[in-house]
Design a protein around this motif. Structure first.
Motif, PDB file in Angstrom:
ATOM      1  N   UNK A  22     -50.422-111.908 -42.542  1.00 51.45           N
ATOM      2  CA  UNK A  22     -50.651-111.754 -43.967  1.00 51.45           C
ATOM      3  C   UNK A  22     -50.053-110.436 -44.456  1.00 51.45           C
ATOM      4  N   UNK A  23     -49.699-110.410 -45.729  1.00 52.58           N
ATOM      5  CA  UNK A  23     -49.071-109.231 -46.324  1.00 52.58           C
ATOM      6  C   UNK A  23     -49.818-108.821 -47.592  1.00 52.58           C
ATOM      7  N   UNK A  24     -51.134-108.934 -47.540  1.00 52.97           N
ATOM      8  CA  UNK A  24     -51.929-108.625 -48.739  1.00 52.97           C
ATOM      9  C   UNK A  24     -51.795-107.153 -49.139  1.00 52.97           C
ATOM     10  N   UNK A  25     -51.850-106.265 -48.188  1.00 50.29           N
ATOM     11  CA  UNK A  25     -51.718-104.849 -48.523  1.00 50.29           C
ATOM     12  C   UNK A  25     -50.390-104.605 -49.236  1.00 50.29           C
ATOM     13  N   UNK A  26     -49.324-105.206 -48.725  1.00 48.53           N
ATOM     14  CA  UNK A  26     -48.010-104.997 -49.334  1.00 48.53           C
ATOM     15  C   UNK A  26     -47.956-105.591 -50.744  1.00 48.53           C
ATOM     16  N   UNK A  66     -54.807-103.000 -36.476  1.00 51.63           N
ATOM     17  CA  UNK A  66     -55.617-102.863 -35.268  1.00 51.63           C
ATOM     18  C   UNK A  66     -55.554-104.127 -34.426  1.00 51.63           C
ATOM     19  N   UNK A  67     -55.369-103.944 -33.123  1.00 51.17           N
ATOM     20  CA  UNK A  67     -55.412-105.054 -32.181  1.00 51.17           C
ATOM     21  C   UNK A  67     -56.839-105.197 -31.675  1.00 51.17           C
ATOM     22  N   UNK A  68     -57.573-106.150 -32.259  1.00 54.32           N
ATOM     23  CA  UNK A  68     -58.978-106.367 -31.907  1.00 54.32           C
ATOM     24  C   UNK A  68     -59.291-107.853 -31.957  1.00 54.32           C
ATOM     25  N   UNK A  86     -35.695-103.776 -36.414  1.00 48.13           N
ATOM     26  CA  UNK A  86     -35.699-104.997 -37.199  1.00 48.13           C
ATOM     27  C   UNK A  86     -34.350-105.709 -37.182  1.00 48.13           C
ATOM     28  N   UNK A  87     -33.421-105.201 -36.350  1.00 48.67           N
ATOM     29  CA  UNK A  87     -32.114-105.806 -36.339  1.00 48.67           C
ATOM     30  C   UNK A  87     -32.063-107.096 -35.570  1.00 48.67           C
ATOM     31  N   UNK A  88     -32.781-107.158 -34.412  1.00 45.67           N
ATOM     32  CA  UNK A  88     -32.766-108.354 -33.593  1.00 45.67           C
ATOM     33  C   UNK A  88     -33.908-109.274 -33.986  1.00 45.67           C
ATOM     34  N   UNK A 125     -56.216-108.131 -35.857  1.00 52.86           N
ATOM     35  CA  UNK A 125     -55.970-109.420 -35.207  1.00 52.86           C
ATOM     36  C   UNK A 125     -55.710-109.184 -33.719  1.00 52.86           C
ATOM     37  N   UNK A 126     -55.424-110.262 -33.008  1.00 49.26           N
ATOM     38  CA  UNK A 126     -55.169-110.198 -31.575  1.00 49.26           C
ATOM     39  C   UNK A 126     -53.871-109.455 -31.290  1.00 49.26           C
ATOM     40  N   UNK A 127     -53.749-108.856 -30.099  1.00 44.75           N
ATOM     41  CA  UNK A 127     -52.583-108.012 -29.797  1.00 44.75           C
ATOM     42  C   UNK A 127     -51.240-108.702 -29.977  1.00 44.75           C
ATOM     43  N   UNK A 128     -51.114-109.967 -29.564  1.00 46.51           N
ATOM     44  CA  UNK A 128     -49.826-110.648 -29.690  1.00 46.51           C
ATOM     45  C   UNK A 128     -49.390-110.758 -31.143  1.00 46.51           C
ATOM     46  N   UNK A 129     -50.355-110.966 -32.034  1.00 47.06           N
ATOM     47  CA  UNK A 129     -50.039-111.085 -33.455  1.00 47.06           C
ATOM     48  C   UNK A 129     -49.715-109.722 -34.053  1.00 47.06           C
ATOM     49  N   UNK A 130     -50.525-108.720 -33.728  1.00 46.27           N
ATOM     50  CA  UNK A 130     -50.283-107.390 -34.304  1.00 46.27           C
ATOM     51  C   UNK A 130     -48.975-106.794 -33.790  1.00 46.27           C
ATOM     52  N   UNK A 131     -48.621-107.086 -32.537  1.00 51.32           N
ATOM     53  CA  UNK A 131     -47.339-106.588 -32.014  1.00 51.32           C
ATOM     54  C   UNK A 131     -46.179-107.153 -32.818  1.00 51.32           C
ATOM     55  N   UNK A 132     -46.255-108.446 -33.123  1.00 53.76           N
ATOM     56  CA  UNK A 132     -45.201-109.066 -33.925  1.00 53.76           C
ATOM     57  C   UNK A 132     -45.202-108.503 -35.340  1.00 53.76           C
ATOM     58  N   UNK A 133     -46.382-108.369 -35.903  1.00 55.06           N
ATOM     59  CA  UNK A 133     -46.475-107.895 -37.285  1.00 55.06           C
ATOM     60  C   UNK A 133     -45.908-106.491 -37.440  1.00 55.06           C
ATOM     61  N   UNK A 134     -46.157-105.648 -36.457  1.00 57.45           N
ATOM     62  CA  UNK A 134     -45.726-104.254 -36.554  1.00 57.45           C
ATOM     63  C   UNK A 134     -44.215-104.102 -36.474  1.00 57.45           C
ATOM     64  N   UNK A 135     -43.514-105.174 -36.166  1.00 58.67           N
ATOM     65  CA  UNK A 135     -42.051-105.125 -36.223  1.00 58.67           C
ATOM     66  C   UNK A 135     -41.556-105.205 -37.669  1.00 58.67           C
TER      67      UNK A 135
END
Length: 276
Positions: free
Chosen positions: A95-99, A133-135, A1-3, A112-122
């Motif tokens: 979205x951050x509903x769970x949080x 899930x990337x779906x 999460x630094x960069x 969501x789609x892989x590009x979105x989930x990849x970003x979110x997981x950062x």
């Protein structure tokens, strides 16, 4: 999460940033609503997204916060009644509903789609109770991946999603949901928002979308119309949120309802399924 993460999203996927930017401003712009999203504030700052990226239309910003709050409130009610249930966000975006909801016990899946989930997981931490899930929601394969089983209470959410899908994909989604989750007696709820056909037709003038190339593709003439997709749906709530976003949108909503015999201009719907 630094960069700072590199944003390489498609036009459609960039729409995931729109509600994120709005929620990040809730604390300062609308303190009276009592809605705070610290995770959204952090993500917007870390991504270096200007708060005026999608304009500063007060009615749009307020409506986005009210929409998030409406979904949160009904999810809280669901988990209060079904603490062992499962929540699944279709097209969750950033979205951050769970949080916002999590008290260490609820189970939740963001999809969501892989590009979105990849970003979110950062930015989010996957745990035993929380998965990303990337779906593709238009592929019913997601149903077998969310971890649901017969007898498990389930709440699905589709916030800021359906209006971007092709009409046939929306119809198929509602039919697949009804087919797979109508059996048994476990509680089931589906929360979604929808645009009226008139709003879809004029989406290029939407105060946020006009800053992107994205456009709405699907509209609904009231939540009751989903019973044309599958008659097993029961409408629990159908709320025109545009009536609470300020005078200009209230006037547009009132005029639209007058012209369409009560159809919402922009609706939030809570539906359930008839059980056999």
């Amino acid at each position: 999460m630094g960069d700072e993460p590199e944003l390489s999203l498609s036009v459609l996927e960039k729409t995931a940033l729109i509600p994120l930017v709005a929620r990040a401003q809730a604390r300062t712009l609308f303190p009276e609503l009592g809605f705070v999203d610290e995770q959204a504030e952090y993500m917007v700052e870390a991504l270096g997204i200007p708060l005026d990226s999608f304009g500063l239309d007060v009615a749009w910003l307020r409506g986005t916060i009210l929409r998030a709050k409406w979904f949160d409130d009904r999810c809280r009610q669901f988990f209060k009644a079904n603490p062992n249930g499962l929540g699944v966000a279709l097209g969750a975006g950033l979205d951050t509903r769970f949080q916002r909801l999590n008290e260490g016990a609820i189970r939740w899946v963001d999809l969501d789609l892989p590009e979105v989930t990849d970003l979110k997981c950062r930015f989010v931490k996957v745990t035993e109770n929380y998965r990303v899930l990337a779906c593709d929601v238009t592929d019913p394969a997601w149903i077998d991946q969310i971890g649901w089983r017969a007898g498990l209470p389930l709440i699905l959410t589709a916030e800021g999603l359906l209006m971007y899908l092709a009409p046939q994909d929306v119809r198929n989604l509602f039919r697949e949901v009804a087919m797979h989750f109508s059996s048994g007696k476990a509680p089931f709820s589906f929360l979604f928002d929808y645009a009226s056909p008139l709003l879809v037709l004029n989406s290029r003038f939407h105060p946020a979308l006009m800053h992107t190339e994205a456009r709405f593709r699907w509209g609904l003439a009231g939540a009751e119309a989903i019973r044309l997709f599958d008659p097993r749906y029961n409408i629990i709530e159908d709320y025109d949120i545009s009536q609470d976003c300020g005078y200009p949108t209230f006037f547009v909503s009132a005029l639209h309802q007058f012209m369409t015999m009560g159809q919402p201009f922009y609706g939030l719907a809570h539906v359930q399924l008839q059980r056999h």
